[in-house]
Scaffold this active site. Sequence first.
Site, PDB file in Angstrom:
ATOM      1  CG  PHE A 126      -1.968   1.085   1.155  1.00 23.92           C
ATOM      2  CD1 PHE A 126      -3.068   0.943   0.328  1.00 23.92           C
ATOM      3  CD2 PHE A 126      -1.839   2.249   1.898  1.00 23.92           C
ATOM      4  CE1 PHE A 126      -4.037   1.937   0.242  1.00 23.92           C
ATOM      5  CE2 PHE A 126      -2.798   3.249   1.810  1.00 23.92           C
ATOM      6  CZ  PHE A 126      -3.898   3.095   0.990  1.00 23.92           C
ATOM      7  CE1 TYR A 220      -8.630   2.182   7.360  1.00 24.72           C
ATOM      8  CE2 TYR A 220      -7.281   3.019   9.160  1.00 24.72           C
ATOM      9  CZ  TYR A 220      -7.443   2.732   7.822  1.00 24.72           C
ATOM     10  OH  TYR A 220      -6.421   2.981   6.934  1.00 24.72           O
ATOM     11  CE  LYS A 221      -7.153  -1.200   5.400  1.00 26.29           C
ATOM     12  NZ  LYS A 221      -7.758  -0.087   4.641  1.00 26.29           N
ATOM     13  NE  ARG A 369     -10.006  -2.307  -2.567  1.00 24.67           N
ATOM     14  CZ  ARG A 369      -9.464  -1.984  -1.389  1.00 24.67           C
ATOM     15  NH1 ARG A 369      -8.334  -2.542  -1.003  1.00 24.67           N
ATOM     16  NH2 ARG A 369     -10.053  -1.096  -0.591  1.00 24.67           N
TER      17      ARG A 369
END
Length: 410
Positions: A126, A220-221, A369
Amino acid sequence: MTITRADCVALDADDPLRHLRDEFVLPEGTIYLVGNSLGAPPKAASAALTRVVQEEWAGRLVGGWNAAGWFDLPETTGDRIAPLIGAGPGQVVVGDTTSIAVVKAVSAALRLRPGRRVIVSDLENFPTDRYMVQGLVKGLGDYEIRDVRGSEGLAGALDDDVACVLLSEVDYRTGDRHDTAEVTARVQAAGALMIWDLCHSAGAFQVDVTPADFAVGCTYKYLNGGPGAPAFVYVHPRHQNATEHLLSGWHGHAAPFAFEPDYRPAEGIRRFTVSTPHVLSFAALNASLDVWERVDLAQLRAKSTALTSLFIDLVEELCAPYGLTLVTSRDPERRGSQVSFAHPDGYPVMRALIDRGVHGDFRAPDVLRFGFAPLYIRFTDAYDAAVTLAEVLEKEHWREERYRQRLTVT
């Protein structure tokens, strides 16, 4: 179709995790396949925030740092996350952001390998991981980044100059998953240190971080901590008192309230904290961790692989004529809890899909995604999402001009 919606209804009825869906807030008519970007809020989060504001902050004011345990939140919350990544007590600390966590882990690793001047980084990491490492190299000087593509590129990259390797366990675009045990063993056999980014792993499946030297991740995912929720750092016990990281903040001082003029690192994992914990963010995260304490991670992984396999089969059957290409591994062991397809007009396709209640997201240049959070996604959701995607492609809804206008966040 070989798989019917009735089949999916039956799978939902047999799902041992089905009761956990009721723990989350999900808008009516929405199929939310973006748990790999921002998890759905736990119903308890609102009450937790209210309690902290009204009882702890308003009720105790500055006394909340002692009476409500605010000061120790990085460590107490780290101990709650530890079982989700295979770690033990005193091995994980929570605070700051993933970007800051990368700086802490990489700079600490470099100090443990003072004669080595190379950081190996995956070109598919990322961007924030690469950007932070690039900033470190510029700031420290006399270091270089050696780029690879995936773990396959490590074969020619590991030598006596490599200090550490930074890889993401799950590729954020494709959803493909590395064999962490095998890669870690190779890196450590070369005398380097292994740092894993677990942002797309924690909360998606069982993780065993213990062979690694360091790991970082967001909450937070899949962990549903809320937008901007604090990140975590794992540090193997053998390294905790043997190194320091670059960010010598007050919270990681051995005696912060002695107000000494020079930095002296705390013992153990606390030296990997930096600054004052964001108490309100911790409140929402801990509300989610209350749910996670009741989750069987083996059941979580079984449901994840079943959901993603089902979705791949359905999309390939229903959307075969419309130019979609699977970019995620077909092998369940080699993927996370995400499925990605490429399409030359992926952005407008995703915009049109979202307008029809199926929420995924887009990653440049052409990747759609779909993240499957097993705590609240049903098999019928996977079925309905595939059917809606086929309708968007067949009827070419995505050709509407409004869907080509790029939003700030994609």
